[in-house]
Write an enzyme that holds these catalytic residues in place. Sequence first.
Site, PDB file in Angstrom:
ATOM      1  N   ASP A 127       0.727  -1.327  -0.078  1.00 39.41           N
ATOM      2  CA  ASP A 127       0.044  -0.065   0.038  1.00 39.41           C
ATOM      3  C   ASP A 127       0.906   1.277   0.009  1.00 39.41           C
ATOM      4  O   ASP A 127       0.711   2.171  -0.832  1.00 39.41           O
ATOM      5  CB  ASP A 127      -0.901   0.131   1.173  1.00 39.41           C
ATOM      6  N   CYS A 208     -14.808  10.644  -4.094  1.00 42.46           N
ATOM      7  CA  CYS A 208     -14.823   9.130  -3.582  1.00 42.46           C
ATOM      8  C   CYS A 208     -14.950   9.073  -1.959  1.00 42.46           C
ATOM      9  O   CYS A 208     -14.245   9.839  -1.488  1.00 42.46           O
ATOM     10  CB  CYS A 208     -13.804   8.439  -4.070  1.00 42.46           C
TER      11      CYS A 208
HETATM   12  C1  B12 Z   1      -4.236   6.075  -3.802  1.00 37.31           C
HETATM   13  C2  B12 Z   1      -5.372   4.930  -3.481  1.00 37.31           C
HETATM   14  C3  B12 Z   1      -6.472   5.128  -3.001  1.00 37.31           C
HETATM   15  C4  B12 Z   1      -7.511   6.357  -3.496  1.00 37.31           C
HETATM   16  C5  B12 Z   1      -7.667   6.367  -5.130  1.00 37.31           C
HETATM   17  C6  B12 Z   1      -8.001   5.320  -5.498  1.00 37.31           C
HETATM   18  C7  B12 Z   1      -7.830   4.802  -6.903  1.00 37.31           C
HETATM   19  N1  B12 Z   1      -9.136   4.137  -7.692  1.00 37.31           N
HETATM   20  O1  B12 Z   1      -7.059   4.837  -7.707  1.00 37.31           O
HETATM   21  C8  B12 Z   1      -8.552   6.309  -2.503  1.00 37.31           C
HETATM   22  C9  B12 Z   1      -8.372   6.846  -1.336  1.00 37.31           C
HETATM   23  C10 B12 Z   1     -10.055   6.799  -3.139  1.00 37.31           C
HETATM   24  C11 B12 Z   1      -8.677   4.890  -2.613  1.00 37.31           C
HETATM   25  C12 B12 Z   1      -9.683   4.090  -2.061  1.00 37.31           C
HETATM   26  C13 B12 Z   1      -9.772   2.599  -2.135  1.00 37.31           C
HETATM   27  N2  B12 Z   1      -8.838   1.858  -2.179  1.00 37.31           N
HETATM   28 CO1  B12 Z   1      -6.825   2.255  -2.320  1.00 37.31          CO
HETATM   29  N3  B12 Z   1      -5.061   2.741  -2.898  1.00 37.31           N
HETATM   30  C14 B12 Z   1      -4.487   3.689  -3.323  1.00 37.31           C
HETATM   31  C15 B12 Z   1      -3.169   3.263  -3.607  1.00 37.31           C
HETATM   32  C16 B12 Z   1      -2.062   3.982  -2.513  1.00 37.31           C
HETATM   33  C17 B12 Z   1      -2.402   3.872  -5.134  1.00 37.31           C
HETATM   34  C18 B12 Z   1      -3.427   3.473  -6.174  1.00 37.31           C
HETATM   35  C19 B12 Z   1      -3.303   4.439  -7.454  1.00 37.31           C
HETATM   36  O2  B12 Z   1      -1.894   4.624  -7.701  1.00 37.31           O
HETATM   37  N4  B12 Z   1      -4.200   5.195  -7.918  1.00 37.31           N
HETATM   38  C20 B12 Z   1      -3.915   6.059  -9.023  1.00 37.31           C
HETATM   39  C21 B12 Z   1      -4.682   5.181 -10.121  1.00 37.31           C
HETATM   40  C22 B12 Z   1      -4.707   5.913 -11.557  1.00 37.31           C
HETATM   41  O3  B12 Z   1      -4.046   4.090 -10.445  1.00 37.31           O
HETATM   42  P1  B12 Z   1      -4.281   2.295 -10.350  1.00 37.31           P
HETATM   43  O4  B12 Z   1      -5.127   2.426  -9.006  1.00 37.31           O
HETATM   44  O5  B12 Z   1      -2.909   1.785 -10.005  1.00 37.31           O
HETATM   45  O6  B12 Z   1      -4.897   2.247 -11.424  1.00 37.31           O
HETATM   46  C23 B12 Z   1      -3.980   1.660 -12.824  1.00 37.31           C
HETATM   47  C24 B12 Z   1      -5.041   1.036 -13.610  1.00 37.31           C
HETATM   48  O7  B12 Z   1      -6.459   1.381 -13.430  1.00 37.31           O
HETATM   49  C25 B12 Z   1      -4.759   1.495 -15.019  1.00 37.31           C
HETATM   50  N5  B12 Z   1      -5.462   1.734 -15.893  1.00 37.31           N
HETATM   51  C26 B12 Z   1      -6.063   3.218 -16.121  1.00 37.31           C
HETATM   52  N6  B12 Z   1      -6.858   2.985 -17.188  1.00 37.31           N
HETATM   53  C27 B12 Z   1      -7.156   1.712 -17.569  1.00 37.31           C
HETATM   54  C28 B12 Z   1      -7.767   1.290 -18.456  1.00 37.31           C
HETATM   55  C29 B12 Z   1      -7.906  -0.210 -18.529  1.00 37.31           C
HETATM   56  C30 B12 Z   1      -8.912  -0.741 -19.645  1.00 37.31           C
HETATM   57  C31 B12 Z   1      -7.087  -0.946 -17.833  1.00 37.31           C
HETATM   58  C32 B12 Z   1      -7.289  -2.409 -17.710  1.00 37.31           C
HETATM   59  C33 B12 Z   1      -6.328  -0.406 -16.623  1.00 37.31           C
HETATM   60  C34 B12 Z   1      -6.320   0.922 -16.651  1.00 37.31           C
HETATM   61  O8  B12 Z   1      -3.803   2.526 -14.987  1.00 37.31           O
HETATM   62  C35 B12 Z   1      -3.756   3.173 -13.574  1.00 37.31           C
HETATM   63  C36 B12 Z   1      -2.492   3.560 -13.436  1.00 37.31           C
HETATM   64  O9  B12 Z   1      -1.386   2.521 -13.341  1.00 37.31           O
HETATM   65  C37 B12 Z   1      -3.013   1.906  -3.659  1.00 37.31           C
HETATM   66  C38 B12 Z   1      -1.679   1.023  -3.224  1.00 37.31           C
HETATM   67  C39 B12 Z   1      -0.681   1.125  -4.196  1.00 37.31           C
HETATM   68  N7  B12 Z   1       0.403   1.317  -3.923  1.00 37.31           N
HETATM   69  O10 B12 Z   1      -0.941   0.845  -5.343  1.00 37.31           O
HETATM   70  C40 B12 Z   1      -4.329   1.515  -2.870  1.00 37.31           C
HETATM   71  C41 B12 Z   1      -5.208   0.236  -3.092  1.00 37.31           C
HETATM   72  C42 B12 Z   1      -5.619   0.255  -4.784  1.00 37.31           C
HETATM   73  N8  B12 Z   1      -6.267   0.667  -2.388  1.00 37.31           N
HETATM   74  C43 B12 Z   1      -6.998  -0.339  -1.865  1.00 37.31           C
HETATM   75  C44 B12 Z   1      -8.281  -0.557  -1.311  1.00 37.31           C
HETATM   76  C45 B12 Z   1      -8.787  -1.819  -0.717  1.00 37.31           C
HETATM   77  C46 B12 Z   1      -8.979   0.672  -1.257  1.00 37.31           C
HETATM   78  C47 B12 Z   1     -10.677   0.732  -1.217  1.00 37.31           C
HETATM   79  C48 B12 Z   1     -11.241  -0.722  -1.431  1.00 37.31           C
HETATM   80  C49 B12 Z   1     -10.729   1.074   0.293  1.00 37.31           C
HETATM   81  C50 B12 Z   1     -12.177   1.094   0.782  1.00 37.31           C
HETATM   82  N9  B12 Z   1     -12.885   0.067   1.109  1.00 37.31           N
HETATM   83  O11 B12 Z   1     -12.542   2.573   1.189  1.00 37.31           O
HETATM   84  C51 B12 Z   1     -11.198   2.005  -1.814  1.00 37.31           C
HETATM   85  C52 B12 Z   1     -11.618   1.319  -3.334  1.00 37.31           C
HETATM   86  C53 B12 Z   1     -12.002   2.526  -4.214  1.00 37.31           C
HETATM   87  C54 B12 Z   1     -11.663   2.056  -5.829  1.00 37.31           C
HETATM   88  N10 B12 Z   1     -12.900   1.586  -6.245  1.00 37.31           N
HETATM   89  O12 B12 Z   1     -10.684   2.235  -6.201  1.00 37.31           O
HETATM   90  C55 B12 Z   1      -6.291  -1.741  -2.456  1.00 37.31           C
HETATM   91  C56 B12 Z   1      -6.868  -2.321  -3.611  1.00 37.31           C
HETATM   92  C57 B12 Z   1      -7.014  -4.051  -3.680  1.00 37.31           C
HETATM   93  C58 B12 Z   1      -7.503  -4.609  -4.991  1.00 37.31           C
HETATM   94  N11 B12 Z   1      -7.971  -5.886  -4.917  1.00 37.31           N
HETATM   95  O13 B12 Z   1      -7.546  -3.773  -6.002  1.00 37.31           O
HETATM   96  C59 B12 Z   1      -4.774  -1.332  -2.805  1.00 37.31           C
HETATM   97  C60 B12 Z   1      -4.189  -1.851  -3.789  1.00 37.31           C
HETATM   98  C61 B12 Z   1      -4.044  -1.077  -1.355  1.00 37.31           C
HETATM   99  C62 B12 Z   1      -3.629  -2.572  -1.087  1.00 37.31           C
HETATM  100  N12 B12 Z   1      -2.116  -2.938  -1.124  1.00 37.31           N
HETATM  101  O14 B12 Z   1      -4.453  -3.776  -0.747  1.00 37.31           O
HETATM  102  N13 B12 Z   1      -7.291   4.139  -2.717  1.00 37.31           N
HETATM  103  S1  SF4 Z   2     -17.514   6.407  -3.308  1.00 34.44           S
HETATM  104 FE1  SF4 Z   2     -18.030   5.208  -5.197  1.00 34.44          FE
HETATM  105  S2  SF4 Z   2     -15.875   5.012  -5.976  1.00 34.44           S
HETATM  106 FE2  SF4 Z   2     -15.651   5.528  -3.787  1.00 34.44          FE
HETATM  107  S3  SF4 Z   2     -15.599   3.372  -2.931  1.00 34.44           S
HETATM  108 FE3  SF4 Z   2     -17.773   4.166  -2.787  1.00 34.44          FE
HETATM  109  S4  SF4 Z   2     -18.946   3.548  -4.442  1.00 34.44           S
HETATM  110 FE4  SF4 Z   2     -16.451   3.240  -4.802  1.00 34.44          FE
END
Ligand code: B12
Ligand code: SF4
Length: 311
Positions: A127, A208
């Site tokens: 994380d 969110c």
């Molecule tokens: C910042 C962060 C958040 C932020 C932003 C969330 C987000 N969606 O990015 C907030 C605070 C909102 C958040 C919320 C949650 N989080 Co969070 N979060 C993180 C963190 C620290 C970084 C994620 C990140 O870089 N986000 C920026 C986005 C743009 O990047 P990304 O998520 O990696 O997405 C990539 C892909 O989506 C891809 N992508 C983009 N476009 C497209 C298109 C296609 C077609 C595809 C396939 C991919 C793709 O590119 C992105 C960049 O590489 C990670 C831990 C980590 N070190 O990675 C945990 C992490 C993602 N979180 C986690 C969790 C558990 C949650 C929550 C469920 C907690 C909760 N219940 O409240 C929620 C879920 C919300 C959701 N639907 O995402 C887990 C997810 C586990 C899993 N099975 O996926 C992680 C991995 C932590 C962990 N070690 O377990 N989180």
């Molecule tokens: S606010 Fe929306 S995007 Fe964020 S965790 Fe809840 S349902 Fe998912």
Amino acid sequence: MKRRAIALGFDAVGIATLDGNAHAADLDHWLAAGYAGTMSYLHRQAQQRQQPARIMPEAAAAVVTLTNYFHGAADPGHKSGVPEVGARVAQYAWSTDYHEVLGRRLGRLAAAIRALSPGAKTRCYMDAGPVPERELAQRAGLGWIGKNMMLIHPEIGSFTFIGVVLTDADLAPDLPFEADRCGTCRRCLDACPTEAFVGPHVMDARRCISYLTIEHRADFTDAERRMVGDWVFGCDVCQDVCPWNVTFARPTSDPELAPREDVLAPDLAELLRLDDETFTRRYGDTPFARPGPAGTRRNAAAVLANRERPR
Ligand code: B12
Ligand code: SF4
Ligand code: SF4
């Protein structure tokens, strides 16, 4: 090594290469649009997330683990007999802080890798580091990234923690999980109570509830207070509605992730009264420590206010 990981309590494990991130440009667009809100660390860490080989230059592979934290039926706060003081808490936060529990477990896995491959170097991430954890998990064959941005394992669902060990040990990578099993479904996008999804795979974190209650570091505006609804910490809606969770998620029996009543159904009025010292004594080893006493009081006050004037 994989057998050892399962014996240590991880639910799935795979090995990923550290090639460039296939969605590097998507991350740039996401950051440029301002969707990260005040999470400035995501801007600072962007280059490492885009090129994971930069995180630990000597590393050759990522060992990626999943740990199921699903606890079964959603929303026990409302079933605990104290609905007027209970509030909703995301399932991942119902037990002792996973960074502690799984950090220790990852450390044991890293030790196992070093024992199997003498002289190997290892670094553990869960994380907090600059690691694109969902990308690496997909690349390690552990599932696909759903429209709600969650990594979904086809037999476990998405209520999982991802943990990573980077290493220079010579490990054969798994095949990436190439299929996208969301198909035409869009339940998560439609169910989000705050319309945080701009489109599939793109969330405006500023809308969110998880961001607002955990990462946001300021008082709520009236609009933000209303968005939080009855969630005092995190949000599970876009996972609760996902058919892959409804069908496949099974409650964990992991003793170290046993739910704690004080966290899953906190008394809001009591949270408001807690001074910093008592808060730290009671919640210092739980995910509530991230927003801290001030953030948690802010969240509790918002949920109480929403009860009195919901709109
Ligand atoms: C910042 C962060 C958040 C932020 C932003 C969330 C987000 N969606 O990015 C907030 C605070 C909102 C958040 C919320 C949650 N989080 Co969070 N979060 C993180 C963190 C620290 C970084 C994620 C990140 O870089 N986000 C920026 C986005 C743009 O990047 P990304 O998520 O990696 O997405 C990539 C892909 O989506 C891809 N992508 C983009 N476009 C497209 C298109 C296609 C077609 C595809 C396939 C991919 C793709 O590119 C992105 C960049 O590489 C990670 C831990 C980590 N070190 O990675 C945990 C992490 C993602 N979180 C986690 C969790 C558990 C949650 C929550 C469920 C907690 C909760 N219940 O409240 C929620 C879920 C919300 C959701 N639907 O995402 C887990 C997810 C586990 C899993 N099975 O996926 C992680 C991995 C932590 C962990 N070690 O377990 N989180
Ligand atoms: S606010 Fe929306 S995007 Fe964020 S965790 Fe809840 S349902 Fe998912
Ligand atoms: S609810 Fe549907 S669209 Fe959303 S992640 Fe699950 S399968 Fe994919």
